[in-house]
Design an enzyme around this catalytic site. Sequence first.
Site, PDB file in Angstrom:
ATOM      1  N   SER A   3      47.486 -38.185  40.625  1.00 45.83           N
ATOM      2  CA  SER A   3      46.041 -38.192  40.362  1.00 45.83           C
ATOM      3  C   SER A   3      45.363 -39.418  40.980  1.00 45.83           C
ATOM      4  O   SER A   3      45.824 -40.547  40.821  1.00 45.83           O
ATOM      5  CB  SER A   3      45.787 -38.171  38.851  1.00 45.83           C
ATOM      6  OG  SER A   3      44.398 -38.333  38.632  1.00 45.83           O
ATOM      7  N   LYS A  31      43.724 -27.315  32.686  1.00 44.10           N
ATOM      8  CA  LYS A  31      42.285 -27.016  32.766  1.00 44.10           C
ATOM      9  C   LYS A  31      41.885 -25.780  31.952  1.00 44.10           C
ATOM     10  O   LYS A  31      40.835 -25.776  31.313  1.00 44.10           O
ATOM     11  CB  LYS A  31      41.861 -26.830  34.222  1.00 44.10           C
ATOM     12  CG  LYS A  31      41.894 -28.114  35.035  1.00 44.10           C
ATOM     13  CD  LYS A  31      41.359 -27.837  36.423  1.00 44.10           C
ATOM     14  CE  LYS A  31      41.623 -28.992  37.361  1.00 44.10           C
ATOM     15  NZ  LYS A  31      41.055 -28.761  38.682  1.00 44.10           N
ATOM     16  N   ASN A  57      37.363 -29.569  33.564  1.00 39.76           N
ATOM     17  CA  ASN A  57      37.989 -30.736  34.203  1.00 39.76           C
ATOM     18  C   ASN A  57      37.425 -32.056  33.697  1.00 39.76           C
ATOM     19  O   ASN A  57      37.917 -33.121  34.048  1.00 39.76           O
ATOM     20  CB  ASN A  57      37.912 -30.663  35.744  1.00 39.76           C
ATOM     21  CG  ASN A  57      36.503 -30.890  36.259  1.00 39.76           C
ATOM     22  OD1 ASN A  57      35.539 -30.963  35.488  1.00 39.76           O
ATOM     23  ND2 ASN A  57      36.357 -30.986  37.558  1.00 39.76           N
TER      24      ASN A  57
END
Length: 286
Positions: free
Chosen positions: A21, A72, A93
Amino acid sequence: MIPISDQTKNAAVIGDPISHSLSPRLHNYLINKYKVDGLYLAFKVAPENLNLCLKSFAKIGLRGCNVTIPHKEAAFKLCHHLSSTALATKAVNTIIIKEEQLYGDNSDGAGFIENLKENYPQFNLTAKKVVVIGAGGASRAICFALIGQKIQSLTIVNRSLQRSQILVEDFQKISGLENFQINICDWPNYQSTLDDCDLLINTTSLGMKNMPEMTIDISNLKKSALVADIIYKPLITDLLKIAKQNGHPILTGIGMLIHQALIGFEAWFETKPQVDQKLINLLLDD
Ligand code: ATR
């Protein structure tokens, strides 16, 4: 040492895996730049712990979190409140927490529009004919945002026709969208959609690092058509490379990544940041 206070605003990203990420890099850069009294952390959360994790975040006063793969859709079901774009996308998100309530949003569509407006301020979406390749989560968010910008027409080209059909059926049930006609096109017949297209957007993973190449031939696209890709690794996908060679204006995916993140940043840290080149370089650095 990172200074903290009793007022420190905390936010995080949750996913599984999480090491890929870019959100911590982005948010912590902005926290430093704007001297925000804030912290942004990353948690690897197994699917079976998602519910407990979100409840705990709410209890301990996190301002909110970003949600990434594979949470999600599950997070969408766990939020107490959902924005219209989250409802259209069926995925969340960005979560904003207020008084222990989870407010789920999906910032991909707004991120796409902001990126487009920042790079092409003269490109007026109203009355534009748009072709979107893909019918997954990112496509849903972008299609919803595009309709909100009053585009003239929208055509979806997707490998699985059924997935496009489900998208259209879902959108028809959304209040305010009943009268907007979305066209769908079978993948083998995509050429017919390109003739009068003003904006072509790839929302699939085709062309991404370690993924198959995008095979769509854009030689019939009119020169003024803007070609956009939401992929940012590589920054210039083969689709964009060819578009540039053919004289089209192009839009890369890095700005969407940044702008979708800024929506959470602003809500959690109460600061409106500007995009700068250092941030872009930081995110593109391997
Ligand atoms: P995201 O949330 O990033 O949009 P997703 O929901 O998994 O991810 O959607 C991925 C999109 O890429 C879909 O439109 C998918 O097409 P299908 O609905 O037919 O699966 C598309 N995609 C992925 N791999 C593809 C491939 N090899 N060829 C064509 N389309 C592909």
